[in-house]
Design a protein around this motif. Structure first.
Motif, PDB file in Angstrom:
ATOM      1  N   LEU A 599      38.347  52.053  41.635  1.00 28.48           N
ATOM      2  CA  LEU A 599      37.415  51.391  40.709  1.00 28.48           C
ATOM      3  C   LEU A 599      38.097  50.215  40.017  1.00 28.48           C
ATOM      4  O   LEU A 599      37.492  49.150  39.837  1.00 28.48           O
ATOM      5  N   VAL A 600      39.345  50.406  39.621  1.00 26.22           N
ATOM      6  CA  VAL A 600      40.094  49.308  38.995  1.00 26.22           C
ATOM      7  C   VAL A 600      40.289  48.180  39.997  1.00 26.22           C
ATOM      8  O   VAL A 600      40.088  47.000  39.681  1.00 26.22           O
ATOM      9  N   HIS A 601      40.677  48.533  41.207  1.00 22.92           N
ATOM     10  CA  HIS A 601      40.905  47.516  42.238  1.00 22.92           C
ATOM     11  C   HIS A 601      39.632  46.715  42.489  1.00 22.92           C
ATOM     12  O   HIS A 601      39.657  45.480  42.574  1.00 22.92           O
ATOM     13  N   ALA A 602      38.506  47.406  42.597  1.00 24.57           N
ATOM     14  CA  ALA A 602      37.237  46.727  42.867  1.00 24.57           C
ATOM     15  C   ALA A 602      36.840  45.808  41.725  1.00 24.57           C
ATOM     16  O   ALA A 602      36.244  44.741  41.942  1.00 24.57           O
ATOM     17  N   SER A 603      37.172  46.190  40.493  1.00 22.03           N
ATOM     18  CA  SER A 603      36.768  45.382  39.333  1.00 22.03           C
ATOM     19  C   SER A 603      37.513  44.057  39.266  1.00 22.03           C
ATOM     20  O   SER A 603      37.070  43.128  38.582  1.00 22.03           O
ATOM     21  N   LEU A 604      38.653  43.958  39.949  1.00 24.67           N
ATOM     22  CA  LEU A 604      39.437  42.727  39.911  1.00 24.67           C
ATOM     23  C   LEU A 604      38.917  41.682  40.880  1.00 24.67           C
ATOM     24  O   LEU A 604      39.311  40.515  40.802  1.00 24.67           O
ATOM     25  N   ALA A 605      38.071  42.096  41.815  1.00 25.30           N
ATOM     26  CA  ALA A 605      37.539  41.151  42.797  1.00 25.30           C
ATOM     27  C   ALA A 605      36.470  40.284  42.151  1.00 25.30           C
ATOM     28  O   ALA A 605      35.539  40.780  41.515  1.00 25.30           O
ATOM     29  N   ALA A 606      36.605  38.995  42.325  1.00 24.59           N
ATOM     30  CA  ALA A 606      35.624  38.066  41.753  1.00 24.59           C
ATOM     31  C   ALA A 606      34.319  38.142  42.529  1.00 24.59           C
ATOM     32  O   ALA A 606      34.290  38.587  43.677  1.00 24.59           O
ATOM     33  N   PRO A 607      33.217  37.724  41.917  1.00 23.76           N
ATOM     34  CA  PRO A 607      31.934  37.720  42.631  1.00 23.76           C
ATOM     35  C   PRO A 607      32.010  36.861  43.885  1.00 23.76           C
ATOM     36  O   PRO A 607      32.781  35.896  43.947  1.00 23.76           O
ATOM     37  N   PRO A 608      31.236  37.193  44.912  1.00 23.60           N
ATOM     38  CA  PRO A 608      31.234  36.374  46.139  1.00 23.60           C
ATOM     39  C   PRO A 608      30.908  34.921  45.832  1.00 23.60           C
ATOM     40  O   PRO A 608      30.030  34.614  45.022  1.00 23.60           O
TER      41      PRO A 608
END
Length: 999
Positions: A599-608
């Motif tokens: 969940l933490v890893h996914a939250s760091l990804a910027a929007p497409p």
């Protein structure tokens, strides 16, 4: 086949004598004939013969058998197999402390039709092929294609001779290839097209691992037992692939011979990264699944991207006894990544526990989970010298990575010097290039200091001296400020000191001793260390190996114990040199292993589609807001005792928060800090003279806002709590503009009586004998009826509204919110439809500017009377999701010490709020206060460490800020019962009474 029950069971492959003996009561373990015991006592007591056969499950399936009389395994062997019956393993989740999804292993008939299967075997050691693999192939339940590779013609002839005598049900292809790439070189260069022509692949090789000093027979046997369990067990594996098209790779559990830290890149990343780039796969960080030992079952389509590459034997290095760092070692670690990248799942077959792990492997983490401070202390007491790593061992950062510092400096440069060329946002890239240049200047033989890096940076830019100085001083300041001690490991250092051991500090770092000394003094480490070896000063590094060479030259390493977190620099390097070591997991790797990690890893990804600048800002905000999780949840490297305020029973299990302060830091700290940052920097705030924090929710919000204002931002407008409720605001507004739909359309539904509805939403109390008192009302179903009744009761409603309006105006004037005073005021609340603001504007006759965590589309109605409303964390449809997911939890904590505001006492000067009865939350208010104490400590810790300059960066953090609450909702984080039981929200407005705030 023998029909003697004793012989039949003994040779079935399903009776495991050692496993069976270990599970007997101690006084029965000396039984000389375990099979006889199983046939008698085992039958009577329903004992399992081994991990692959669960007696009770089979008896349930075969209901005609008599439990305690009929032996389940004997029936399966004599009749069940012929009848096409299946049997399941014991699924012992406790053996290796499994907490993830599992399913029992299965013994089944072959599926029909049977998929085409290639069995690829690299037979470098022909004796292993002859004695360990060939006998198992006799038990293969269907026809296969054998793809066998070896490295000499003589071995090929020997293998052909063995196969001629074996008479296997297989098509055989034998090829020779140079001894390059171990098992993977021949697999990919010789057989990739043949493999792609089959549905399934089983890959085996004649593993000896002689570099370890002895042949790893036990490890090899474990792998074979997992991949080729029994004839029906193999059929069960094949059926699992045919029944589940999402299964891409089945890896064997390797047994206890492999240490947990092997499930990382170690020294193999440089070889793996170019390969993964060709495959368009992002390399994972930390721990990840792969078939350790290089043997596995796979769906060939799951590995097609790897198999389709044009491999040749020359792609692989000559065999020189390498223990790691080759392309073959890298490919081994990439198999599961390729399978997942093709949309498939990776499972793990564990014969010892009779189960299959679904979607993940155990990585032998149960071996690490058994380590406690006492374990480490015992190891220390057997040493004369104990060396400790520094970063992530004795100290840890309140940051997700050390790069957080560099991104923070980049953000500061960009905002302080907006005209820099190249722009300050490129500091991270420029610094990386500068470090490369600095190392090249020293011919990659010596390590570099921060001064070396920043000296090289000056050659890459035309930045003014002020910018260069700021970059260097901020990097040092922030790195020093965000380091925190790991108390459990410092306790171990103290144990070493008290035991009379010589204590060393050995660290790879660009910081010098002068730059580190303030941190070592602050954390209490300095007085406990005899000697410090830093790569920046000794010009050698642990990860490169030459620091250990220096240490061996100076110290008696036969009596030395090294304690460190880095699996490659601290553990693999010392293991290769025969230096005793004790691994302690870093907080970051503990986070990655936990259910919170993805969940933490996914939250760091910027929007497409985000720009490079926005991507960097999004990542920085996430690093800053979620970095403190490293210390708050994973400060201790051990499960027992855990990090204070937390508990969990596995590295991969959810974490329970059992201190209110920890709940505040973890769940509310990131959220409220982001909200305050967006509030403080909102452009509309510059036009306001004062902020009023509405309702009971405003009590704690105002407290945190005032903390921010007084400590870091005195330029912000004053904030005050303004006790009010929807009931008071709606009622008062009816005196100005009567709305017959106000009862029917306010709120999110209603269940109760007409009298309760009138009191909850308008403060109007009907006499008990009123004809409408007990009339049941259900909204929204009864909207038409409720509208008619509202019109019927208009005189009573307007009388009550006039009283409420007069009292509200008096209270507002006393609070400085006077009508037409020429000042512009703002209101702050959790949100969602700006109901209070809208009606307050009607009563006051002046517009207000509203700031909300979440603002649903209905907030736009404030614009009709000149107001504005902003959702600072979520707006429009996203605000609805926010309300549904988080409103009850947030409102159960963000409340006041008193009951709901029901009016104002105007007989007192100044007027004071009148409140209703206290609810459950008010009776647990000390717990709620401690939760907010935790949130405030998070805010203070973050801004004191990084400085208030990070507030603009935090405005990019809503996604990260909501991640802990998302983790709570999804079960990655849990609340202890004593905290969960204290969280209620009072909802008389919708007739729901006290609502428990359980996720």
């Amino acid at each position: 086949m023998s029909t003697d029950p004793h012989s039949l069971i003994a040779h079935s492959g399903l009776f495991d004598a050692a496993w069976y003996r270990a599970r007997l009561p101690e006084h029965e373990r000396d039984t000389p004939d375990l099979v006889a015991h199983f046939l008698t006592e085992g039958t009577r007591r329903h004992l399992n013969p081994g991990p692959l056969f669960c007696t009770d499950r089979y008896l349930t399936q075969c209901w005609h058998l008599v439990p305690g009389i009929d032996n389940a395994l004997l029936h399966y062997l004599t009749q069940g197999i012929a009848e096409g019956r299946s049997a399941e393993g014991v699924e012992d989740r406790g053996l290796h402390n499994d907490r993830g999804p599992t399913t029992p292993t299965r013994l089944t008939p072959l599926p029909a039709p049977c998929p085409s299967i290639a069995v690829a075997i690299h037979a470098y050691h022909v004796d292993v092929f002859e004695h360990d693999i060939l006998p198992r192939l006799h038990g293969f339940p269907c026809r296969t294609t054998l793809l066998i590779s070896t490295d000499t013609d003589e071995k090929q002839r020997h293998i052909k001779h063995l196969l001629k005598d074996a008479e296997l049900n297989a098509t055989v292809l034998i090829r020779t290839a140079p001894n390059r790439g171990r098992n993977f070189g021949p697999l990919l260069s010789l057989f990739r097209n043949a493999i792609l022509g089959h549905d399934l692949l089983l890959h085996l090789h004649t593993k000896k691992s002689l570099y370890t000093g002895t042949e790893q027979h036990g490890w090899r046997t474990t792998l074979f037992n997992n991949l080729l369990p029994t004839q029906e067990g193999i059929a069960g594996i094949i059926r699992r692939f045919t029944d589940d098209p999402t299964l891409g790779l089945l890896q064997p559990a390797p047994g206890p011979a492999v240490p947990w830290w092997a499930w990382t890149w170690l020294t193999n990343a440089p070889q793996a990264v170019p390969l993964l780039k060709r495959l368009n796969i992002t390399p994972p960080a930390g721990y990840f699944d792969y078939p350790v030992g290089g043997m596995f079952w796979a769906r060939t389509s799951a590995l097609a991207p790897l198999l389709n590459l044009p491999w040749t034997s020359e792609d692989f290095p000559l065999e020189q006894g390498q223990t790691d760092s080759t392309l073959a070692h890298a490919i081994e670690r990439c198999l599961s990544l390729v399978a997942r990248a093709t949309g498939h799942r990776v499972d793990e077959y564990d014969r010892s526990a009779g189960l299959i792990r679904i979607g993940t492997g155990r990585k032998n983490l149960d071996l690490y989970e058994r380590i406690t401070p006492s374990t480490l202390d015992a190891e220390i007491r057997t040493a004369r010298t104990v060396s400790f790593d520094l970063f992530d061992t004795l100290l840890t950062r309140i940051a997700l990575t050390s790069d957080t510092v560099h991104y923070t400096v980049a953000d500061r440069l960009a905002r302080t010097f907006p005209t820099l060329s190249p722009p300050g946002q490129q500091f991270v890239t420029l610094r990386s290039k500068a470090e490369h240049l600095a190392r090249k200047a020293k011919f990659d033989t010596d390590d570099v200091t921060l001064a070396d890096i920043h000296a090289a940076l000056t050659t890459l830019t035309d930045w003014p001296r002020e910018a260069l100085d700021l970059a260097r001083t901020e990097e040092i300041r922030i790195d020093q400020a965000i380091l925190r001690p790991r108390p459990r490991v410092i306790d171990a250092l103290r144990t070493a000191r008290n035991a009379g051991c010589r204590t060393l500090l050995v660290s790879d770092t660009y910081l010098t001793r002068a730059e580190l000394d303030p941190v070592l003094e602050r954390t209490g480490i300095a007085p406990l260390i005899d000697e410090i070896s830093l790569s920046s000063e000794h010009l050698a590094r642990k990860d490169r190996g030459d620091m250990w060479d220096l240490l061996k030259a100076r110290e008696d390493t036969t009596t030395l114990l090294h304690v460190g977190d880095n699996e490659q620099a601290d553990i693999q390097r010392t293991a290769d040199l025969g230096i005793r070591h004790q691994h302690v997991l870093s907080g970051l790797n503990r986070l990655r292993l936990s259910p919170l990690g993805p969940l933490v890893h996914a939250s760091l990804a910027a929007p497409p589609g985000a720009s490079a600048q926005l991507t960097q800002q999004h990542r920085l905000a996430g690093d800053l807001l979620l970095g403190p999780l490293i210390t708050d949840l994973f400060g201790s490297p051990f499960l027992f005792p855990p990090t204070p305020g937390t508990r969990t029973d596995s590295l991969t299990a959810p974490i329970t928060l059992d201190h209110p302060e920890t709940v505040g830091r973890v769940l509310l700290g990131p959220l409220l800090t982001t909200f305050l940052a967006r509030l403080a920097l909102h452009p509309a705030l510059t036009q306001l003279d004062r902020l009023y924090f509405l309702s009971r929710e405003g009590v704690f919000l105002e407290r945190l806002y005032t903390r921010l204002r007084e400590r870091w931002r005195p330029d912000l407008p004053e904030g005050r709590v303004f006790p009010i409720s929807r009931r008071v605001a709606i009622s008062a507004a009816q005196a100005v503009r009567f709305d017959p739909d106000i009862l029917a359309r306010s709120g999110d539904g209603y269940r109760g009586t007409m009298a309760a509805l009138l009191e909850a939403r308008l403060g109007l109390v009907l006499p008990p004998d009123h004809s409408l008192h007990d009339l049941p009302i259900a909204l929204p179903e009864d909207r038409a009826t409720t509208r008619s009744l509202t019109l019927l009761l208009r005189p009573e409603i307007e009388r009550q509204a006039a009283l409420t309006r007069e009292a509200l105006l008096s209270f507002a004037a006393a609070q400085g919110m006077e009508t037409h005073d020429g000042n512009r005021h703002g209101v702050v609340d959790v949100g969602y439809g700006a109901t209070i603001q809208r009606h307050l504007q009607t009563v006051l006759g002046q517009p207000l500017t509203g700031f909300y965590m979440a603002a649903e589309p209905g907030t736009r109605r404030v614009e009709k009377t000149g107001g504005l409303a902003f959702g600072l964390l979520a707006a429009d449809t996203a605000a609805t999701t926010f309300r549904v997911d988080h409103s009850i939890f947030l409102e159960s904590i963000l409340t006041g010490p008193c009951g709901q505001t029901i009016g104002y006492d105007t007989t007192r000067t100044p007027p004071v709020p009148l409140t209703g009865p206290k609810g459950f939350s008010q009776h647990h208010f000390p717990i709620l206060t401690r939760i907010i104490d935790g949130a405030e400590s998070f805010l203070t810790d973050l801004l004191d460490s990084y400085g208030p300059h990070i507030l603009p960066a935090l405005t990019h953090g809503p996604t990260a800020a909501l991640t802990p609450l998302k983790a709570l909702k999804e079960g990655a984080l849990l609340l202890s019962p004593d905290i969960a039981d204290a969280l209620f929200t009072e909802d008389a407005f919708c007739g729901r009474g006290e609502v428990a705030a359980r996720p």
